[in-house]
Design a protein around this motif. Sequence first.
Motif, PDB file in Angstrom:
ATOM      1  N   SER A  41     -61.883 -38.700 -19.374  1.00 18.94           N
ATOM      2  CA  SER A  41     -62.536 -39.814 -18.692  1.00 18.94           C
ATOM      3  C   SER A  41     -63.702 -39.346 -17.822  1.00 18.94           C
ATOM      4  CB  SER A  41     -61.522 -40.579 -17.848  1.00 18.94           C
ATOM      5  OG  SER A  41     -61.178 -39.839 -16.708  1.00 18.94           O
ATOM      6  N   ASP A  42     -64.065 -38.099 -17.976  1.00 16.50           N
ATOM      7  CA  ASP A  42     -65.227 -37.575 -17.267  1.00 16.50           C
ATOM      8  C   ASP A  42     -66.499 -38.288 -17.723  1.00 16.50           C
ATOM      9  OD1 ASP A  42     -66.675 -35.210 -15.829  1.00 16.50           O
ATOM     10  OD2 ASP A  42     -67.592 -35.353 -17.817  1.00 16.50           O
ATOM     11  N   LYS A  43     -67.386 -38.513 -16.778  1.00 18.37           N
ATOM     12  CA  LYS A  43     -68.560 -39.324 -17.113  1.00 18.37           C
ATOM     13  C   LYS A  43     -69.431 -38.690 -18.195  1.00 18.37           C
ATOM     14  CE  LYS A  43     -72.027 -37.779 -13.766  1.00 18.37           C
ATOM     15  NZ  LYS A  43     -73.159 -38.195 -12.932  1.00 18.37           N
ATOM     16  N   TRP A  44     -69.564 -37.379 -18.181  1.00 18.56           N
ATOM     17  CA  TRP A  44     -70.359 -36.726 -19.216  1.00 18.56           C
ATOM     18  C   TRP A  44     -69.639 -36.750 -20.558  1.00 18.56           C
ATOM     19  CZ3 TRP A  44     -74.901 -36.989 -17.678  1.00 18.56           C
ATOM     20  CH2 TRP A  44     -75.339 -36.526 -16.441  1.00 18.56           C
ATOM     21  N   PHE A  60     -77.428 -29.297 -30.471  1.00 16.79           N
ATOM     22  CA  PHE A  60     -77.365 -29.130 -29.019  1.00 16.79           C
ATOM     23  C   PHE A  60     -78.500 -29.821 -28.271  1.00 16.79           C
ATOM     24  CE2 PHE A  60     -77.815 -26.910 -25.006  1.00 16.79           C
ATOM     25  CZ  PHE A  60     -76.511 -26.811 -24.567  1.00 16.79           C
ATOM     26  N   ASN A  61     -79.717 -29.525 -28.656  1.00 16.45           N
ATOM     27  CA  ASN A  61     -80.842 -30.046 -27.886  1.00 16.45           C
ATOM     28  C   ASN A  61     -81.042 -31.557 -28.041  1.00 16.45           C
ATOM     29  OD1 ASN A  61     -81.738 -27.843 -26.397  1.00 16.45           O
ATOM     30  ND2 ASN A  61     -82.709 -26.941 -28.209  1.00 16.45           N
ATOM     31  N   LYS A  62     -80.689 -32.069 -29.208  1.00 19.51           N
ATOM     32  CA  LYS A  62     -80.723 -33.517 -29.396  1.00 19.51           C
ATOM     33  C   LYS A  62     -79.752 -34.188 -28.423  1.00 19.51           C
ATOM     34  CE  LYS A  62     -83.059 -35.194 -33.116  1.00 19.51           C
ATOM     35  NZ  LYS A  62     -84.051 -36.259 -33.050  1.00 19.51           N
ATOM     36  N   LEU A  63     -78.562 -33.653 -28.424  1.00 20.86           N
ATOM     37  CA  LEU A  63     -77.507 -34.182 -27.564  1.00 20.86           C
ATOM     38  C   LEU A  63     -77.950 -34.145 -26.106  1.00 20.86           C
ATOM     39  CD1 LEU A  63     -74.751 -35.342 -28.069  1.00 20.86           C
ATOM     40  CD2 LEU A  63     -73.820 -33.047 -28.160  1.00 20.86           C
ATOM     41  N   LYS A  64     -78.591 -33.057 -25.767  1.00 18.72           N
ATOM     42  CA  LYS A  64     -79.054 -32.893 -24.386  1.00 18.72           C
ATOM     43  C   LYS A  64     -80.086 -33.961 -24.041  1.00 18.72           C
ATOM     44  CE  LYS A  64     -80.622 -29.175 -21.307  1.00 18.72           C
ATOM     45  NZ  LYS A  64     -81.770 -29.821 -20.733  1.00 18.72           N
ATOM     46  N   GLY A  72     -78.106 -28.110 -19.252  1.00 19.96           N
ATOM     47  CA  GLY A  72     -77.653 -27.325 -20.390  1.00 19.96           C
ATOM     48  C   GLY A  72     -76.318 -26.671 -20.145  1.00 19.96           C
ATOM     49  N   LYS A  73     -76.155 -26.199 -18.930  1.00 23.28           N
ATOM     50  CA  LYS A  73     -74.910 -25.523 -18.593  1.00 23.28           C
ATOM     51  C   LYS A  73     -73.715 -26.456 -18.722  1.00 23.28           C
ATOM     52  CE  LYS A  73     -72.599 -23.333 -14.739  1.00 23.28           C
ATOM     53  NZ  LYS A  73     -72.591 -23.254 -13.278  1.00 23.28           N
ATOM     54  N   ARG A  78     -68.911 -28.747 -21.345  1.00 25.13           N
ATOM     55  CA  ARG A  78     -68.161 -29.905 -21.821  1.00 25.13           C
ATOM     56  C   ARG A  78     -67.900 -29.807 -23.316  1.00 25.13           C
ATOM     57  NH1 ARG A  78     -67.897 -30.354 -17.302  1.00 25.13           N
ATOM     58  NH2 ARG A  78     -67.844 -32.192 -15.959  1.00 25.13           N
ATOM     59  N   LEU A  79     -68.903 -29.373 -24.056  1.00 19.55           N
ATOM     60  CA  LEU A  79     -68.730 -29.269 -25.501  1.00 19.55           C
ATOM     61  C   LEU A  79     -67.596 -28.312 -25.838  1.00 19.55           C
ATOM     62  CD1 LEU A  79     -72.437 -29.242 -26.725  1.00 19.55           C
ATOM     63  CD2 LEU A  79     -70.732 -31.027 -27.117  1.00 19.55           C
ATOM     64  N   LYS A  80     -67.562 -27.204 -25.104  1.00 23.57           N
ATOM     65  CA  LYS A  80     -66.518 -26.223 -25.370  1.00 23.57           C
ATOM     66  C   LYS A  80     -65.141 -26.810 -25.053  1.00 23.57           C
ATOM     67  CE  LYS A  80     -68.150 -22.296 -24.181  1.00 23.57           C
ATOM     68  NZ  LYS A  80     -68.468 -21.170 -23.287  1.00 23.57           N
ATOM     69  N   MET A  81     -65.050 -27.508 -23.933  1.00 22.77           N
ATOM     70  CA  MET A  81     -63.771 -28.100 -23.545  1.00 22.77           C
ATOM     71  C   MET A  81     -63.351 -29.197 -24.521  1.00 22.77           C
ATOM     72  SD  MET A  81     -64.663 -28.321 -19.504  1.00 22.77           S
ATOM     73  CE  MET A  81     -63.136 -28.534 -18.602  1.00 22.77           C
TER      74      MET A  81
END
Lengths: 139, 139
Positions: A41-44, A60-64, A72-73, A78-81
């Motif tokens: 439920s994290d906003k990001w 990655f960069n599109k998503l960003k 980026g960090k 978040r992606l890793k989690m």
Amino acid sequence: METVTENQKVKVAKKIKKMFGHIDVRNAEYCPIRDVMALASDKWSILIILYLGYYPVLRFNKLKKYVYGISGKVLSERLKMLEADGYISRTMYPEVPVRVEYGLTGFGHSYLLKLLDLTEWITAYSDTVIKNRKKFKKP
Amino acid sequence: METVTENQKVKVAKKIKKMFGHIDVRNAEYCPIRDVMALASDKWSILIILYLGYYPVLRFNKLKKYVYGISGKVLSERLKMLEADGYISRTMYPEVPVRVEYGLTGFGHSYLLKLLDLTEWITAYSDTVIKNRKKFKKP
DNA sequence: CGGCATCCGACACGATACTG
DNA sequence: CAGTATCGTGTCGGATGCCG
């Protein structure tokens, strides 16, 4: 506002009671549900999952760019989690330069369905909330 | 995991597209939806709303006991914000000592319904997520 | 009892620079 | 392109103490 019937309340209470065995850990023990909920439920996370629900795959960069305002960090964290928890998949193509594509897993997509119900509600009523907020501040 | 049909995906994409006009503010402008969402999906807010869904009314210290781990400061902050946004009601009885009761408004209750769908899903699948997480860490 | 004020620490986050 | 590493900072949150 929609009136709430007593019947509904009873149903809701039952559902909650069923859940509370898990989320209401009164002792000092570690409570996994809260952890899972925190990421989900994290906003990001919500924005990431929504965008991956709209675009089948994103790099990655599109998503960003889409998840406006994320650094980026934090995005890579978040992606890793989210990948670790099973919501999204990460595919790396060893080209030069490398290409990495993110997408929802089946699990992630089933979560997206639930998430959408919530975000739709919030989108629909956010004006109401903003109005409430202003009304509360003024007088 | 449940397989996802193409039909579902199209439906989902449509829903998201409808929302994106609001949540995807690319310019520097202030985006209200994110704000509303931030409070509504906050981990403490969720627990507060769930408990108020279970108990019709709760007093401050009861709530503090139930929402295990929350500090007084954060609880009073969240209560004020949730009240301002219209989810909960606050009734003060000028007795000695004072008695203050919190409860859900109709609006808050209608949000609770949506929230419950989500938390139920998470409760049901949290074991899966924890397993995923471990599997990811190990190898 | 129900809170608000104050203080302080942790850490989450952002910006920047750098690498495969 | 897709990150990681490092550093600086600001905000969140917890603990304590006081007041109506």
